[in-house]
Design an enzyme around this catalytic site. Sequence first.
Site, short mmCIF file in Angstrom:
data_model
loop_
_atom_site.label_atom_id
_atom_site.label_comp_id
_atom_site.label_asym_id
_atom_site.label_seq_id
_atom_site.Cartn_x
_atom_site.Cartn_y
_atom_site.Cartn_z
N ARG A 168 -51.25 -18.20 -93.96
CA ARG A 168 -50.25 -18.55 -92.95
C ARG A 168 -49.36 -17.34 -92.71
O ARG A 168 -48.89 -16.70 -93.65
CB ARG A 168 -49.40 -19.74 -93.42
CG ARG A 168 -50.20 -21.04 -93.55
CD ARG A 168 -50.58 -21.61 -92.20
NE ARG A 168 -51.39 -22.82 -92.34
CZ ARG A 168 -52.71 -22.84 -92.26
NH1 ARG A 168 -53.38 -21.71 -92.08
NH2 ARG A 168 -53.37 -23.97 -92.38
N ASP A 187 -54.91 -11.38 -90.96
CA ASP A 187 -55.58 -12.16 -89.93
C ASP A 187 -54.60 -13.13 -89.29
O ASP A 187 -54.94 -13.80 -88.33
CB ASP A 187 -56.77 -12.92 -90.53
CG ASP A 187 -57.59 -13.62 -89.46
OD1 ASP A 187 -58.07 -12.93 -88.54
OD2 ASP A 187 -57.74 -14.86 -89.52
N GLU A 246 -47.32 -15.06 -84.19
CA GLU A 246 -48.60 -14.89 -83.50
C GLU A 246 -48.78 -15.80 -82.29
O GLU A 246 -49.66 -15.55 -81.45
CB GLU A 246 -49.76 -15.12 -84.46
CG GLU A 246 -49.93 -16.56 -84.90
CD GLU A 246 -51.16 -16.75 -85.78
OE1 GLU A 246 -52.02 -17.56 -85.42
OE2 GLU A 246 -51.27 -16.09 -86.83
N HIS A 304 -56.55 -13.78 -85.98
CA HIS A 304 -56.76 -15.15 -86.46
C HIS A 304 -58.22 -15.57 -86.22
O HIS A 304 -58.50 -16.64 -85.64
CB HIS A 304 -55.81 -16.12 -85.75
CG HIS A 304 -55.52 -17.34 -86.56
ND1 HIS A 304 -54.25 -17.84 -86.72
CD2 HIS A 304 -56.32 -18.17 -87.28
CE1 HIS A 304 -54.29 -18.94 -87.47
NE2 HIS A 304 -55.55 -19.15 -87.82
#
Length: 333
Positions: free
Chosen positions: A233, A257, A262, A294
Site C-alpha cells: 500500500r 509499485d 497514486e 501498480h
Amino acid sequence: MRIAVFSTKPYDRTFLDQANQAHQHQLVYLDARLTAETAALAAGFAGICAFVNDKLDREVLQRLHASGTELIALRSAGFNNVDLAEAERLGMTVGRVPAYSPHAVAEHAVALVLGLNRMTHRAYNRVREGNFSLDGLLGFDLYGKTVGVIGTGKIGLIFADIMHGFGCRVLASDPFPSADAKEFVSYVPLEKLFGEADIISLHCPLTPETNHLIDADAIAQMKPGVMLINTGRGRVVDTRAVIEGLKSGRIGRLGLDVYEEEENLFFQDLSQQVISDDLFMRLTTFPNVLITGHQAFFTAEALTNIAETTLANISAFERGSGALHRVTVDKLV
C-alpha cells in the site's frame, strides 16, 4: 443485477465479460474514476463495481445511496478507499476480492529486487543508445543476504519463500505471526529487522498503525544502503522521508509499485501532460529508483480470479446466499 463498473480498461471488460457468462449480470462499463463528481453516473444502478483508486468516502457513498445503490463490489483486495463506517450506517454492502493471485504480487516484488540490484532498467536504455559502459551498474550477490519481510500474509510468505530460494536469510515482522510460515522464516521485532536487513519488502495492509510505517525514524534504523521494496500500500511509506533517505544514501535502492498519491497518476496515460506531483517527479530523478504503475497484480491468472470472485460476490448478494466476501467495520467475512 445492473452494475455500473467504474475505472474500466479494455482488459477489465475482457475478463469481466468472460466471467459474467456464468452469471448474466448487466454490466455497464464506465471509463470514469468514481468521485463525488462522477457518482451521478451510477444513478439507478443497484450495485457499482469499483477499483483501488476509486473514491468511496462519505460524500460519494451518500450520493450513491441516494440514487439507489445497495452493493459496492470491489475488484480488489484493499478497501482503505472505502468509508466502511458510513457504508454500514447507510446499510450498504461492501464486498471485495480477498485473494486473487498472491504469486503475481510476490513475483513482481522479486522482479523489482532483481531489476534494482543489477540495474537492468538502466542497462537496457544504455545498450539502446550504444553505451556499453558498466559504470554505475554494480550489483551484489543475493546469496547470503538478509531479507526483511514486513507482513506475512499469503503474498509476504510467497515472497519469503522465493528469496529463501536465492539463499537469503529471511527475517519477518507481523503482529500476527503466520502458522504457515516455513521454518526458515524468523520472526523478530521490527527494530531488529530494520537494523539487519539488506533488503526490506513491504507486504502489510494499510491500517492506522501502518500508515507511514516507513518514516524518518524507521529509515534511520535501517542499514546504510538498504534496498526498500513496496508492492503493498502506498501510504505505508512516507514519500518525503524516503526522498531524504535516498539523498543521504541510507536508502541505496528503492522499488515501488504503489505510491501514496497514486490515484491521480496510475492507470492512465499522462505522457502528453505536465505531471504536477512534485514529490513523485523528484523520485523519478534518482538513478537508483525503479517505479512501476501498480502493475504487480497484472497477470492473466490474477485478472481471471478477480473477475470471477467479483461476479460471484454480486450473485451472492442478489440471491442472498453463497460466498460473499463482505467487508465491515469490525470484521471481515
